[in-house]
Design an enzyme around this catalytic site. Structure first.
Site, PDB file in Angstrom:
ATOM      1  N   PRO A  87       6.695  -5.869   7.748  1.00 38.48           N
ATOM      2  CA  PRO A  87       6.438  -4.677   8.570  1.00 38.48           C
ATOM      3  C   PRO A  87       7.641  -3.741   8.609  1.00 38.48           C
ATOM      4  CG  PRO A  87       5.849  -6.685   9.745  1.00 38.48           C
ATOM      5  CD  PRO A  87       6.623  -7.103   8.523  1.00 38.48           C
ATOM      6  N   GLU A 114       8.368 -15.965  12.021  1.00 43.06           N
ATOM      7  CA  GLU A 114       8.856 -14.679  12.568  1.00 43.06           C
ATOM      8  C   GLU A 114       9.390 -13.778  11.461  1.00 43.06           C
ATOM      9  OE1 GLU A 114       7.194 -15.841  15.518  1.00 43.06           O
ATOM     10  OE2 GLU A 114       8.211 -13.881  15.712  1.00 43.06           O
ATOM     11  N   ARG A 152      -5.639  -1.481 -10.194  1.00 41.73           N
ATOM     12  CA  ARG A 152      -6.590  -0.429 -10.569  1.00 41.73           C
ATOM     13  C   ARG A 152      -5.960   0.629 -11.469  1.00 41.73           C
ATOM     14  NH1 ARG A 152      -8.377   2.728  -7.410  1.00 41.73           N
ATOM     15  NH2 ARG A 152     -10.583   2.891  -7.946  1.00 41.73           N
ATOM     16  N   ASP A 167      -9.884   9.498  -7.716  1.00 44.23           N
ATOM     17  CA  ASP A 167     -10.166   8.839  -6.445  1.00 44.23           C
ATOM     18  C   ASP A 167      -9.486   9.566  -5.311  1.00 44.23           C
ATOM     19  OD1 ASP A 167     -10.548   5.260  -6.887  1.00 44.23           O
ATOM     20  OD2 ASP A 167     -11.924   6.944  -6.737  1.00 44.23           O
TER      21      ASP A 167
HETATM   22  C1  4FV Z   1       3.286  -7.472   6.950  1.00 43.27           C
HETATM   23  C2  4FV Z   1       2.824  -6.155   7.048  1.00 43.27           C
HETATM   24  C3  4FV Z   1       3.346  -8.465   8.048  1.00 43.27           C
HETATM   25  C4  4FV Z   1       5.377 -10.390   9.716  1.00 43.27           C
HETATM   26  C5  4FV Z   1       5.819 -11.723  10.183  1.00 43.27           C
HETATM   27  C6  4FV Z   1       4.459 -11.974   8.233  1.00 43.27           C
HETATM   28  C7  4FV Z   1       4.195 -10.638   8.830  1.00 43.27           C
HETATM   29  C8  4FV Z   1       5.215 -12.731   9.258  1.00 43.27           C
HETATM   30  N1  4FV Z   1       3.678  -7.681   5.689  1.00 43.27           N
HETATM   31  N2  4FV Z   1       2.917  -5.602   5.807  1.00 43.27           N
HETATM   32  N3  4FV Z   1       2.332  -5.522   8.125  1.00 43.27           N
HETATM   33  N4  4FV Z   1       4.038  -9.603   7.794  1.00 43.27           N
HETATM   34  O1  4FV Z   1       2.819  -8.225   9.129  1.00 43.27           O
HETATM   35  O2  4FV Z   1       3.436  -6.535   5.015  1.00 43.27           O
HETATM   36  O3  4FV Z   1       6.247 -13.440   8.622  1.00 43.27           O
END
Ligand code: 4FV
Length: 236
Positions: A87, A114, A152, A167
């Site tokens: 994230p 985490e 794609r 697209d």
């Molecule tokens: C995530 C996202 C995501 C965070 C903690 C995996 C999680 C756990 N990855 N885009 N949104 N990852 O939420 O790519 O380790």
């Protein structure tokens, strides 16, 4: 194109790599996907991959040594572009998908718990990418989203190459509505123009609909300025 994935749940990819577009691309030799179990790169009898966070706080953190060993082993003999799905990364969009599709080799790191000890991102990761501002239990689904979106753009993977080009986001617009049989559904008829056979009028209607929808639902996309491109069948 080759894509390597490192995860503690390789079984999550079993069906994905054999099904639909990605499965066909792999079967046609246009895409090579290898999924690796992180635990195969641990050296303790319990094959542990997580530990308590320094500084306290809830949850567990993935330890760095298994990741450093796994990335080194999987990348050996190649120079993959190493992506951590998290994230904290830049949000995946059409431009990034096209850029990644031009690379010959990707290595995707899928975290759990985490997250992963920060020294992994600092030492064996080229880029962090997020699929959106929400928290998943793991990076595996994010990796699948990235793999399918990028696949794609591999020449030969999608039957109608210009349909990829034309697209949605390629033109900076949302897609126009699509209709098929039956003619009337829940009392709603197919727009007449689509039955007219007048391809210029159909192309114009589709563009106008794409523009209208984009204005209504995603005005932010218009900020970037809709790219004037000819969708297939749209005369001069
Ligand atoms: C995530 C996202 C995501 C965070 C903690 C995996 C999680 C756990 N990855 N885009 N949104 N990852 O939420 O790519 O380790």
């Amino acid at each position: 194109m080759r894509i390597d994935v490192i995860t503690i749940f390789p079984e999550l990819f079993d069906a994905f790599v054999r099904t639909s577009l990605v499965g066909r691309a792999a079967a046609d030799g246009l895409l090579e996907i290898a999924v690796h179990d992180l635990r195969a790169h641990t050296d303790d009898p319990h094959r542990s991959v997580d530990d308590e966070p320094y500084g306290g706080g809830g949850g567990m953190v993935m330890t760095a040594p298994p990741w450093l060993a796994a990335v080194a082993a999987v990348a050996a003999g190649g120079s993959p572009w190493r992506i951590l799905l998290s994230p904290q990364g830049r949000t995946l969009d059409d431009a990034k998908v096209r850029e990644l599709a031009r690379r010959p080799h990707l290595l995707l790191l899928c975290g759990r718990y985490e997250g992963i000890d920060e020294r992994v991102a600092q030492t064996v990761v080229d880029e962090e990418i997020s699929i959106g501002d929400y928290v998943l239990a793991g990076g595996e689904l994010a990796a699948m989203v990235l793999i399918e979106a990028v696949s794609r753009w591999i020449p030969g993977v999608v039957g109608l190459p210009d349909s990829v080009e034309s697209d949605s986001f390629g033109r900076g617009l949302l897609d126009h509505p699509h209709y098929t049989r039956p003619r009337v559904v829940a009392g709603l008829a197919v727009p007449e123009v689509l039955l007219s056979g007048d391809h210029r009028a159909i192309a114009e209607w589709r563009r106008a609909e794409a523009l209208r929808r984009t204005r209504a639902r995603r005005p932010d996309l218009l900020a970037g300025g809709a790219k004037s491109c000819k969708t297939s069948g749209e005369e001069g």
